[in-house]
Design a protein around this motif. Structure first.
Motif, PDB file in Angstrom:
ATOM      1  N   GLN A 144       0.662  -1.169  -0.002  1.00 20.88           N
ATOM      2  CA  GLN A 144       0.082   0.062   0.133  1.00 20.88           C
ATOM      3  C   GLN A 144       0.779   1.238   0.055  1.00 20.88           C
TER       4      GLN A 144
ATOM      5  N   GLU B 100       2.147   1.740  -3.654  1.00 25.02           N
ATOM      6  CA  GLU B 100       1.022   2.440  -4.270  1.00 25.02           C
ATOM      7  C   GLU B 100       0.944   3.980  -3.961  1.00 25.02           C
ATOM      8  N   ALA B 101       1.293   4.245  -2.944  1.00 27.21           N
ATOM      9  CA  ALA B 101       1.456   5.877  -2.497  1.00 27.21           C
ATOM     10  C   ALA B 101       2.478   6.439  -2.978  1.00 27.21           C
ATOM     11  N   GLN B 102       3.509   5.787  -3.081  1.00 31.55           N
ATOM     12  CA  GLN B 102       4.944   6.204  -3.734  1.00 31.55           C
ATOM     13  C   GLN B 102       4.678   6.614  -5.380  1.00 31.55           C
TER      14      GLN B 102
ATOM     15  N   GLU C   4       1.959   6.789  -6.881  1.00 28.55           N
ATOM     16  CA  GLU C   4       0.785   7.831  -7.245  1.00 28.55           C
ATOM     17  C   GLU C   4       1.546   9.087  -6.991  1.00 28.55           C
ATOM     18  N   GLY C   5       2.307   9.126  -6.039  1.00 29.96           N
ATOM     19  CA  GLY C   5       3.102  10.509  -5.761  1.00 29.96           C
ATOM     20  C   GLY C   5       4.248  10.831  -6.937  1.00 29.96           C
TER      21      GLY C   5
ATOM     22  N   ALA D 188       2.518  12.490  -9.898  1.00 32.34           N
ATOM     23  CA  ALA D 188       2.271  13.670  -9.300  1.00 32.34           C
ATOM     24  C   ALA D 188       3.578  14.664  -9.658  1.00 32.34           C
TER      25      ALA D 188
ATOM     26  N   MET E 276      -4.378  19.384  -7.285  1.00 30.36           N
ATOM     27  CA  MET E 276      -5.478  18.328  -7.167  1.00 30.36           C
ATOM     28  C   MET E 276      -6.281  18.192  -8.328  1.00 30.36           C
TER      29      MET E 276
ATOM     30  N   MET F  67      -4.282  16.064 -11.109  1.00 30.32           N
ATOM     31  CA  MET F  67      -4.093  14.823 -10.990  1.00 30.32           C
ATOM     32  C   MET F  67      -5.001  13.729 -11.478  1.00 30.32           C
ATOM     33  N   PRO F  68      -4.437  12.842 -12.163  1.00 32.49           N
ATOM     34  CA  PRO F  68      -5.313  11.596 -12.899  1.00 32.49           C
ATOM     35  C   PRO F  68      -5.427  10.457 -11.925  1.00 32.49           C
ATOM     36  N   ALA F  69      -6.338   9.857 -12.120  1.00 26.65           N
ATOM     37  CA  ALA F  69      -6.438   8.381 -11.564  1.00 26.65           C
ATOM     38  C   ALA F  69      -5.201   7.659 -11.685  1.00 26.65           C
ATOM     39  N   VAL F  70      -4.630   6.935 -11.008  1.00 29.34           N
ATOM     40  CA  VAL F  70      -3.554   6.215 -10.789  1.00 29.34           C
ATOM     41  C   VAL F  70      -3.746   4.770 -10.473  1.00 29.34           C
TER      42      VAL F  70
ATOM     43  N   GLN G 180       2.347  11.758   3.412  1.00 28.05           N
ATOM     44  CA  GLN G 180       3.720  10.958   3.271  1.00 28.05           C
ATOM     45  C   GLN G 180       4.480  11.926   3.987  1.00 28.05           C
TER      46      GLN G 180
ATOM     47  N   ASP H 230     -11.922  19.561  -6.496  1.00 19.49           N
ATOM     48  CA  ASP H 230     -10.734  20.448  -7.164  1.00 19.49           C
ATOM     49  C   ASP H 230     -10.760  21.871  -7.037  1.00 19.49           C
TER      50      ASP H 230
ATOM     51  N   MET I 270      -9.800  22.317  -3.128  1.00 20.98           N
ATOM     52  CA  MET I 270      -8.392  22.057  -2.553  1.00 20.98           C
ATOM     53  C   MET I 270      -7.504  22.407  -3.556  1.00 20.98           C
TER      54      MET I 270
ATOM     55  N   CYS J  12       4.633  15.850  -2.294  1.00 17.31           N
ATOM     56  CA  CYS J  12       4.531  14.257  -2.287  1.00 17.31           C
ATOM     57  C   CYS J  12       3.532  13.766  -3.341  1.00 17.31           C
ATOM     58  N   GLY J  13       2.501  14.278  -3.650  1.00 20.02           N
ATOM     59  CA  GLY J  13       1.475  13.897  -4.583  1.00 20.02           C
ATOM     60  C   GLY J  13       0.399  13.045  -3.798  1.00 20.02           C
TER      61      GLY J  13
ATOM     62  N   TYR K 295      -2.647  13.643  -3.639  1.00 21.15           N
ATOM     63  CA  TYR K 295      -3.977  14.156  -3.906  1.00 21.15           C
ATOM     64  C   TYR K 295      -4.972  13.055  -4.055  1.00 21.15           C
ATOM     65  N   ASN K 296      -4.762  12.015  -4.523  1.00 22.49           N
ATOM     66  CA  ASN K 296      -5.768  10.904  -4.806  1.00 22.49           C
ATOM     67  C   ASN K 296      -6.107  10.516  -3.378  1.00 22.49           C
ATOM     68  N   ARG K 297      -5.521  10.241  -2.542  1.00 22.58           N
ATOM     69  CA  ARG K 297      -5.649   9.602  -1.336  1.00 22.58           C
ATOM     70  C   ARG K 297      -6.793  10.735  -0.531  1.00 22.58           C
TER      71      ARG K 297
ATOM     72  N   ARG L 211      -8.558  13.273  -1.890  1.00 28.11           N
ATOM     73  CA  ARG L 211      -9.725  13.001  -2.594  1.00 28.11           C
ATOM     74  C   ARG L 211     -10.823  11.779  -2.030  1.00 28.11           C
TER      75      ARG L 211
END
Lengths: 724, 167
Positions: free
Chosen positions: A625, A628-630, A632-633, A636, A667, A670-673, B96, B124, B127, B133-134, B136-138, B140
């Motif tokens: 998990q 996955e965070a890494q 996604e980041g 970005a 935000m 940011m695409p879905a990853v 992160q 969007d 926020m 760190c990116g 954003y998806n978490r 959201r």
């Protein structure tokens, strides 16, 4: 409850600094900061990695720095796994660089970069956990006077299997610490892992949701003063003079001083007073020999390097030049990649306290040992009389891992007020104007094609800056320039086989200090290679996936991740109307990665990145998990650079000094990853950086599919994507 | 001496008139959960609530905030991290490096107060804070978890927590 505190190792000697906010609605927020120069205390440890307290609390020592990448939790998982620990009893702490020095680097390297945290230390940290487990089991066996082979350890409990007698780690820890550790230990087969490899929550999350987490810039020491600094905005320039009298009468100003030969600092009771006084201080700079350098003048120098006769060779098989020259058809393209700033959310900072016989520094750093070396040098003291306390990093991305310029400054400032701790905090403007920038390069790619359109040879000529040369670490070839383009090797090998290939580097350094920037040279190399492969596919009317598959037959691990993203995307079926796909793959930091981007571009040229599918084969996955965070980041970070990121020079200095002029991904961007983690075993790769590299080329290739426009110069914000 | 109403308490402080609220909070009042990121209201790391309105405290002179206006910082959101937004953040392991997250949480709390069930577009728009760190998806996903009543499993992250619970 957060489990993780960054403290000096010996809790009995910890100095606690509590800030009572009782007046704040009855709330009390306590936090503690390593204040004391606690020497490591071998007596209460099983070994350098593991301390077990009588109450069964387990302290796992982590040498690498936590900067958001999750290494603290991942490394603790590996130690706890071999220790057979009760995960709910695990806490972590940083040993200090001074202790490491005193104990002859018992914790290995502190350096935290190159996605090495886990992959470069998994072996010895697991052995630390396994050794501790063996000692604990032996201590229990001795207590019961039974053979250790009859004892089993699990979940911090030791059981004498024949009788069912049990004891806990905490009860036998003292005895275990007195035993002699075995010379060798066996490590578990990863298939038997129950802590490592699991989707565990991070150990450092809760304090980051309450404001309780203390970062370097938050530290407050008794009697502390605050400093703001300005260095000559032209790299290599110096201070000519400043009129301290103009600001000395302002409230709270303690001292106005020159720092080194290129900076001036204001020390005040508060940072705001220091910073606003500094802004009002008349400073005259000697801008030096670089004051006429511009982005255009650098681009001219790099462009000349594309055809220079001399270059360092990074990968040469066969005779690519001859093969291309003899080919029926030739394709050429020139790409470029701009300077980037790290723009960590927390600006550079360090707090230093200096006396004639001791210097202490509190700082967020990716490399505590380097921070200590630098501090000692600036202090004019032997390393043994200095110490560095690592604090949490508000982002690192490479900026806090190599040249510790801010630590030197902090110590020089503290020296001017002996015995008083001074916190130096860079303004955002100072941080952006004095980065260690992602190096600037251009690349000319040439491919020869035979009559059937098959590739005969490929030549990649990279022209531009070398990080290692810029840091004085090489006077010749910089092997890191060829990241991802190497002929072979476990770190960063190219995933294609061409009949002839030449990758070479015309080194063209500038006065701009370069640095390791998350992903480093893999970033632009992946754009150059993966977009050019797409160009060849288009020029020869081949499907980009099919062409890659053809070239990747001898590179099954590279191919496996590419196939995984293609399959998840449904490459063989058309995407939704108006949506277009692009692919990229690369190997870096020991891991194999690929991405498929899905984008749309409106007629007016507005880009929307809908979805990224990213696959990583890191060999072993310690916390999926967090991987996955890494990942996604990393998208970005990589896409922020591709869309917006650029530092340009005018009159020798950077033009971007804040997020107003250096916009970054938000935000809305940011695409879905979708992350595919597919560890194939047998090797250990990193995860913090590799996928950044495939972010930009996958999107650029998708933009080409959508618009027919081949983007070869970044950032995208300068490119019109309008189409008919 | 000037006075501010911070997290339910009247707090006295001394600062020059141009001192931003951010630096009064951090340096005079010891509330370091609110962060400095840019100083020009771009990144949102300094976001606090003033009478419920998310405010970038790095450009708001403290002298312009009346003692009758109620300031809430990350430290005042809940006594123990129990605000639903904080709980969702922890459940989904959002942070992160974490440096931007105080501001992110304050922005999210304000959004959910005005729009309890925000659309993606609402998220969007509201926020606009920066996270390098990116995460954003978490973020959201965590906002949606709160909007849907706190069912953390809907985020699909399958994270096992130290108490054995799974989100």
């Amino acid at each position: 409850m957060s489990q993780t505190k960054s403290t000096a190792p010996n809790p009995s000697r910890r100095a606690f600094l509590g800030t009572s906010l009782a007046a704040a609605g009855g709330l009390v927020f306590g936090f503690h900061i390593p204040l004391a120069d606690a020497a490591a205390s071998p007596s209460d440890e099983l070994n350098a990695w593991v301390v077990v307290k009588p109450d069964d609390t387990i302290i796992i020592r982590i040498a690498r720095s936590e900067m958001g990448q999750g290494t603290l939790t991942g490394l603790a998982q590996l130690v706890a796994e071999e220790l057979d620990a009760d995960w709910s009893k695990v806490t972590t702490e940083y040993p200090t660089p001074g202790q490491s020095h005193a104990r002859k680097q018992v914790w290995g390297s502190f350096a935290t970069g190159g996605s090495r945290g886990i992959r470069a230390s998994h072996d010895y940290v697991r052995k630390g956990g396994a050794t501790a487990r063996i000692l604990l089991a032996q201590a229990a066996a001795n207590m019961w006077q039974v053979p250790v082979a009859e004892c089993r350890a699990a979940n911090s409990v030791i059981t004498h299997t024949p009788t069912g007698k049990t004891t806990t780690y905490g009860k036998v820890a003292d005895a275990a610490a007195k035993l002699t550790p075995p010379a060798t230990v066996a490590l578990k087969d990863p298939k038997d892992w129950r802590i490592a490899g699991k989707r565990l929550a991070r150990l450092d999350t809760v304090d980051k949701t309450t404001g309780a987490q203390i970062y370097g810039s938050d530290i407050k020491l008794p009697g502390m003063l605050n400093a703001a600094i300005k260095a000559c905005p032209v790299f290599g320039g110096k201070i000519k003079g400043f009129n301290a009298a103009a600001i000395e009468q302002r409230a709270g100003i303690i001292k106005v001083m020159q720092v080194g030969d290129n900076a001036v600092a204001v020390i005040a009771t508060t940072w705001w007073r220091a910073k606003s006084a500094l802004d009002a201080l008349p400073i005259v700079w000697d801008k030096g020999p670089n004051q006429n350098v511009s982005s255009a003048s650098i681009a001219t120098i790099l462009k000349a390097g594309l055809d220079a006769s001399e270059a360092y060779v990074g990968n040469e098989q066969g005779d690519a030049r001859a093969a291309i020259a003899a080919s029926a058809r030739k394709i050429d393209a020139v790409y470029s990649y701009p300077y980037q700033a790290h723009a960590t959310m927390e600006t550079m900072n360090a707090t230093a306290k200096w006396t004639p016989d001791r210097c202490e520094v509190w700082t967020p750093t990716q490399n505590g040992e380097e921070a200590l070396t630098v501090a000692a040098k600036a202090a004019g003291l032997p390393i043994e009389q200095c110490e560095v306390y690592k604090l949490h990093l508000g982002g690192g991305f490479g900026r806090r891992g190599s040249v510790h310029d801010w630590v030197t400054q902090a110590v020089l400032i503290a020296k001017a007020i002996p015995g008083t701790p001074v916190k130096l905090l860079w303004s955002r403007e100072e941080d952006m104007l004095h980065g260690l920038y992602h190096p600037i390069t251009q690349c000319k790619l040439s491919a020869g094609l035979d009559a059937k359109g098959e590739i005969t040879g490929v030549h990649m000529r990279i022209s531009g800056q070398s990080i290692l040369a810029g840091m004085g670490r090489t006077t010749g070839k910089d092997p890191a320039v060829f990241q991802g383009l190497n002929a072979s090797g476990p770190e960063a090998a190219i995933g294609y086989t061409f009949p002839h290939i030449l990758v070479d580097h015309a080194m063209r350094n500038t006065h701009v200090p370069p640095g390791f920037w998350r992903g480093v040279n893999l970033n632009q190399n992946a754009i150059y290679l993966e977009c050019f492969i797409d160009e060849i596919a288009h020029a020869t009317k081949q499907d980009p996936l099919k062409l890659r598959r053809k070239l990747m037959q001898a590179h099954p691990k590279h191919l496996a991740v590419l196939n995984a993203v293609a399959e998840r995307a449904g490459w063989d079926k058309p995407p939704a109307k108006g949506v277009f796909r692009g692919l990229a793959q690369m190997m870096g930091y020991g891991s194999y990665v690929a991405a498929c981007a899905e984008v749309s571009v409106s007629k007016a040229g507005v880009l929307k990145i809908h979805r990224i599918i990213a696959a990583t084969d890191p060999g072993h996955a310690v916390n999926p998990q967090q991987i996955e965070a890494q990942v996604e980041g990393s998208f970005a970070y990589g896409l922020s650079a591709a869309l917006f990121g650029e530092c340009t020079l005018k009159d020798g200095q950077m033009e971007q000094d804040n997020f107003t002029t250096y916009p970054v991904f938000k935000m809305v961007d940011m695409p879905a990853v979708e992350t595919i983690t597919m560890p194939s075993g047998g090797f250990w790769g990193g995860v913090g950086e590799p996928t950044i590299a495939v972010a930009a080329p996958a999107v650029l290739n998708a933009i080409f599919a959508a618009t027919g426009k081949r983007i070869r110069d970044l950032p995208l914000k300068h490119q019109s994507l309008k189409h008919a | 001496m000037a006075t501010l109403n911070v997290n339910g308490s009247m707090r006295e402080f001394e600062a020059e008139d141009d001192t931003p609220l951010l630096w009064v909070l951090r340096e005079q009042l010891g509330l370091t959960g609110t962060k400095y990121g840019c100083g020009v209201a771009q990144c949102g790391a300094c976001t606090v609530h003033i009478d419920g309105v998310p405010t970038r405290s790095c450009v708001r002179p403290a002298a312009t905030v009346k003692a009758t206006e109620k300031i809430v910082t990350i430290e005042g959101l809940s006594p123990n991290g129990s605000h639903p937004v904080q709980k969702a953040w922890a459940a989904l392991d959002v942070p992160q490096c974490g440096y931007c997250q105080s501001g992110m949480i304050m922005a999210a709390v304000a959004l959910l107060k005005t729009k309890p069930n925000p659309s993606d577009q609402d998220i969007d728009t509201a926020m606009t804070n920066i996270c390098r760190c990116g995460t954003y998806n978490r973020i959201r996903a965590a906002i949606k978890v709160v909007a849907k009543g706190g069912d953390t499993k809907r985020a699909g992250l399958s994270i096992t927590h130290v108490d054995g619970s799974t989100t």
